[in-house]
Scaffold this motif. Structure first.
Motif, PDB file in Angstrom:
ATOM      1  N   ILE A 239       0.832  -1.204   0.000  1.00 30.56           N
ATOM      2  CA  ILE A 239       0.000   0.000   0.000  1.00 30.56           C
ATOM      3  C   ILE A 239       0.869   1.259   0.000  1.00 30.56           C
ATOM      4  O   ILE A 239       0.607   2.216  -0.737  1.00 30.56           O
ATOM      5  N   VAL A 240       1.926   1.248   0.795  1.00 28.69           N
ATOM      6  CA  VAL A 240       2.846   2.392   0.847  1.00 28.69           C
ATOM      7  C   VAL A 240       3.501   2.609  -0.513  1.00 28.69           C
ATOM      8  O   VAL A 240       3.678   3.759  -0.953  1.00 28.69           O
ATOM      9  N   SER A 241       3.855   1.523  -1.188  1.00 27.51           N
ATOM     10  CA  SER A 241       4.459   1.645  -2.526  1.00 27.51           C
ATOM     11  C   SER A 241       3.503   2.334  -3.494  1.00 27.51           C
ATOM     12  O   SER A 241       3.917   3.178  -4.298  1.00 27.51           O
ATOM     13  N   ALA A 242       2.214   1.980  -3.425  1.00 26.64           N
ATOM     14  CA  ALA A 242       1.218   2.607  -4.292  1.00 26.64           C
ATOM     15  C   ALA A 242       1.105   4.098  -3.994  1.00 26.64           C
ATOM     16  O   ALA A 242       1.033   4.932  -4.911  1.00 26.64           O
ATOM     17  N   VAL A 243       1.097   4.451  -2.711  1.00 30.15           N
ATOM     18  CA  VAL A 243       1.006   5.865  -2.317  1.00 30.15           C
ATOM     19  C   VAL A 243       2.246   6.633  -2.763  1.00 30.15           C
ATOM     20  O   VAL A 243       2.155   7.773  -3.243  1.00 30.15           O
ATOM     21  N   LEU A 244       3.414   6.008  -2.632  1.00 27.33           N
ATOM     22  CA  LEU A 244       4.652   6.652  -3.081  1.00 27.33           C
ATOM     23  C   LEU A 244       4.661   6.843  -4.596  1.00 27.33           C
ATOM     24  O   LEU A 244       5.232   7.818  -5.096  1.00 27.33           O
ATOM     25  N   CYS A 245       4.013   5.927  -5.326  1.00 25.63           N
ATOM     26  CA  CYS A 245       3.869   6.103  -6.784  1.00 25.63           C
ATOM     27  C   CYS A 245       3.083   7.367  -7.087  1.00 25.63           C
ATOM     28  O   CYS A 245       3.423   8.117  -8.012  1.00 25.63           O
ATOM     29  N   TRP A 246       2.019   7.598  -6.307  1.00 20.25           N
ATOM     30  CA  TRP A 246       1.251   8.840  -6.478  1.00 20.25           C
ATOM     31  C   TRP A 246       2.149  10.053  -6.205  1.00 20.25           C
ATOM     32  O   TRP A 246       2.114  11.034  -6.944  1.00 20.25           O
ATOM     33  N   GLY A 247       2.939   9.953  -5.145  1.00 17.44           N
ATOM     34  CA  GLY A 247       3.829  11.054  -4.797  1.00 17.44           C
ATOM     35  C   GLY A 247       4.860  11.323  -5.875  1.00 17.44           C
ATOM     36  O   GLY A 247       5.157  12.484  -6.187  1.00 17.44           O
ATOM     37  N   CYS A 248       5.419  10.258  -6.449  1.00 21.86           N
ATOM     38  CA  CYS A 248       6.403  10.415  -7.536  1.00 21.86           C
ATOM     39  C   CYS A 248       5.771  11.068  -8.759  1.00 21.86           C
ATOM     40  O   CYS A 248       6.399  11.904  -9.421  1.00 21.86           O
ATOM     41  N   GLU A 249       4.538  10.678  -9.066  1.00 21.58           N
ATOM     42  CA  GLU A 249       3.833  11.279 -10.199  1.00 21.58           C
ATOM     43  C   GLU A 249       3.696  12.789  -9.993  1.00 21.58           C
ATOM     44  O   GLU A 249       3.966  13.585 -10.903  1.00 21.58           O
ATOM     45  N   GLY A 250       3.265  13.171  -8.793  1.00 19.61           N
ATOM     46  CA  GLY A 250       3.122  14.590  -8.493  1.00 19.61           C
ATOM     47  C   GLY A 250       4.444  15.327  -8.516  1.00 19.61           C
ATOM     48  O   GLY A 250       4.539  16.453  -9.012  1.00 19.61           O
ATOM     49  N   TYR A 251       5.512  14.681  -8.011  1.00 17.03           N
ATOM     50  CA  TYR A 251       6.823  15.332  -7.956  1.00 17.03           C
ATOM     51  C   TYR A 251       7.392  15.549  -9.351  1.00 17.03           C
ATOM     52  O   TYR A 251       7.934  16.630  -9.650  1.00 17.03           O
ATOM     53  N   ALA A 252       7.285  14.532 -10.216  1.00 12.12           N
ATOM     54  CA  ALA A 252       7.779  14.672 -11.592  1.00 12.12           C
ATOM     55  C   ALA A 252       7.020  15.769 -12.329  1.00 12.12           C
ATOM     56  O   ALA A 252       7.617  16.583 -13.048  1.00 12.12           O
ATOM     57  N   LEU A 253       5.696  15.803 -12.148  1.00 17.21           N
ATOM     58  CA  LEU A 253       4.899  16.861 -12.764  1.00 17.21           C
ATOM     59  C   LEU A 253       5.305  18.231 -12.227  1.00 17.21           C
ATOM     60  O   LEU A 253       5.392  19.210 -12.973  1.00 17.21           O
ATOM     61  N   ASN A 254       5.568  18.294 -10.927  1.00 21.10           N
ATOM     62  CA  ASN A 254       5.912  19.579 -10.318  1.00 21.10           C
ATOM     63  C   ASN A 254       7.249  20.114 -10.827  1.00 21.10           C
ATOM     64  O   ASN A 254       7.426  21.330 -10.974  1.00 21.10           O
ATOM     65  N   LEU A 255       8.197  19.213 -11.083  1.00 19.00           N
ATOM     66  CA  LEU A 255       9.473  19.637 -11.655  1.00 19.00           C
ATOM     67  C   LEU A 255       9.267  20.331 -13.001  1.00 19.00           C
ATOM     68  O   LEU A 255       9.879  21.367 -13.278  1.00 19.00           O
ATOM     69  N   LEU A 256       8.388  19.761 -13.821  1.00 16.86           N
ATOM     70  CA  LEU A 256       8.115  20.326 -15.141  1.00 16.86           C
ATOM     71  C   LEU A 256       7.280  21.601 -15.039  1.00 16.86           C
ATOM     72  O   LEU A 256       7.535  22.582 -15.746  1.00 16.86           O
ATOM     73  N   CYS A 257       6.270  21.577 -14.161  1.00 17.20           N
ATOM     74  CA  CYS A 257       5.388  22.750 -14.024  1.00 17.20           C
ATOM     75  C   CYS A 257       6.142  23.959 -13.471  1.00 17.20           C
ATOM     76  O   CYS A 257       5.991  25.080 -13.977  1.00 17.20           O
ATOM     77  N   SER A 258       6.949  23.737 -12.429  1.00 19.00           N
ATOM     78  CA  SER A 258       7.660  24.860 -11.811  1.00 19.00           C
ATOM     79  C   SER A 258       8.753  25.409 -12.722  1.00 19.00           C
ATOM     80  O   SER A 258       9.222  26.537 -12.526  1.00 19.00           O
ATOM     81  N   HIS A 259       9.156  24.627 -13.745  1.00 20.21           N
ATOM     82  CA  HIS A 259      10.122  25.118 -14.725  1.00 20.21           C
ATOM     83  C   HIS A 259       9.530  26.271 -15.526  1.00 20.21           C
ATOM     84  O   HIS A 259      10.238  27.238 -15.857  1.00 20.21           O
ATOM     85  N   LEU A 260       8.244  26.171 -15.844  1.00 22.89           N
ATOM     86  CA  LEU A 260       7.559  27.227 -16.595  1.00 22.89           C
ATOM     87  C   LEU A 260       6.794  28.182 -15.686  1.00 22.89           C
ATOM     88  O   LEU A 260       6.583  29.342 -16.041  1.00 22.89           O
TER      89      LEU A 260
END
Length: 346
Positions: free
Chosen positions: A53-74
């Motif tokens: 379950i923790v792995s699934a939640v961390l997958c959600w967190g990674c998705e948000g973090y990767a998106l945030n890296l791209l979003c905050s670039h612009l």
């Protein structure tokens, strides 16, 4: 919206989810699956299930973090909270639409509602999608080479299934990359598709449709240029995506260990899950219903034995139904908070 209208609008999704759940429950109750599940529950090792379950939640967190890296670039003022909600919206609509086609458009729509330019949002989602697919195919190629002999000798039609999955994912990567890199070629391709649809009577006003899409493509390509070629930007995104895919691939192994089983190597089970994800990605039903369960049965049946059906049930709850439940929650939060507090255009 009334209940009747909501049901009518989402009838296909409701039927598909009902069939997926119904088939799984049917096999659980008409075979030894439910008996096996009962035996497993009494001996279940909760620590390993919690890790799944923790792995699934961390997958959600990674998705948000990767998106945030791209979003905050612009958009330097963009926040992780927004990116996490956008990521969960992607999980939700990918689970509810055929071929997982609804995730990316709804993410772009949500980002626009949060104050981001449509072209920039499309560029960010295209880069994120391309990154994920490239890593997935690369991951698969490495594991195919590493575990080829094992799966060829234990999984029937392994070569055929794997080749189909690799070709499908590679074609998707090619189209997204073409869409981002070559404005002229993309424009010609769009025009050719519209003319074809017009000839078969599926597009009434080809010129108007072309102009509308062309104007959106111009915005998209201009935004793609803004992303640039920054190594400092893309290397962290790639690294987070590798972690995300690895965490997702560990979930079946954690379920396996929660069943008090320990003979299968962790690397082999990770490889099996990568193949399952790759093969089921293009099943034309919401959440790859049927295809996901079937491919999991094929690749993991040898590890779980009689416990395969309970394993599929737990795996789908953690990786699919949880995405729908929590995706809906964060879609609501995103709408209530982030849309009402949209950032000003930058």
């Amino acid at each position: 919206m009334t209940v009747k209208k909501a049901i009518r609008k989402n009838l296909f999704v409701i039927i598909t989810l009902a069939l997926s759940t119904g088939v799984l429950l049917y096999f659980l109750f008409t075979t030894d699956g439910i008996i096996t599940l009962g035996e497993i529950v009494t001996k279940l090792r909760l620590s390993w299930l919690i890790m799944a379950i923790v792995s699934a939640v961390l997958c959600w967190g990674c998705e948000g973090y990767a998106l945030n890296l791209l979003c905050s670039h612009l958009y330097p003022r963009w926040t992780y909270n927004r990116s996490f909600c956008v990521g969960m919206i992607g999980f939700l609509y990918s689970a509810l639409t055929p071929f997982s086609t609804g995730g990316q458009p709804m993410q772009i729509y949500s980002m626009r509602k949060m104050g981001m330019d449509t072209g920039k949002a499309g560029s960010i989602i295209a880069v994120k999608t391309l990154t994920y697919q490239v890593i997935m195919v690369g991951y698969s190629l490495v594991l195919v080479a590493w575990k080829l002999h094992f799966f060829q000798t234990t999984v029937s039609n392994f070569s055929f299934v794997t080749i189909i999955g690799l070709i499908s994912n590679s074609m998707f990567i090619f189209l997204v990359a073409l869409f981002m890199i070559s404005e002229t070629t993309t424009d010609k391709l769009v025009n050719a598709v519209i003319q074809f649809l017009h000839r078969i009577k599926l597009c009434r006003h080809p010129a108007e449709r072309y102009e509308k899409i062309h104007s959106q493509l111009e915005i998209f390509h201009d935004a793609s240029k803004l992303m640039g070629n920054s190594t400092k930007l893309y290397i962290p995104v790639l690294a987070v995506t590798v972690i995300q895919i690895t965490l997702n691939s560990l979930i079946p192994y954690f379920i396996y260990r929660s069943f008090n089983m320990n003979s299968a190597p962790i690397t082999t089970m990770v490889a099996a899950q990568v193949f399952v994800a790759m093969v089921s990605a293009f099943v034309p039903l919401p959440g790859a219903s049927g295809g996901a369960e079937g491919s999991f049965y094929i690749f993991f049946g040898m590890f779980f034995g009689p416990a395969i059906l309970p394993a599929i049930l737990l795996w789908r709850i953690i990786t699919y139904y949880a995405n729908i439940l929590f995706g809906a929650v964060f879609a609501y939060i995103g709408k209530r908070y982030n849309v009402e507090n949209a950032i000003p255009e930058q």
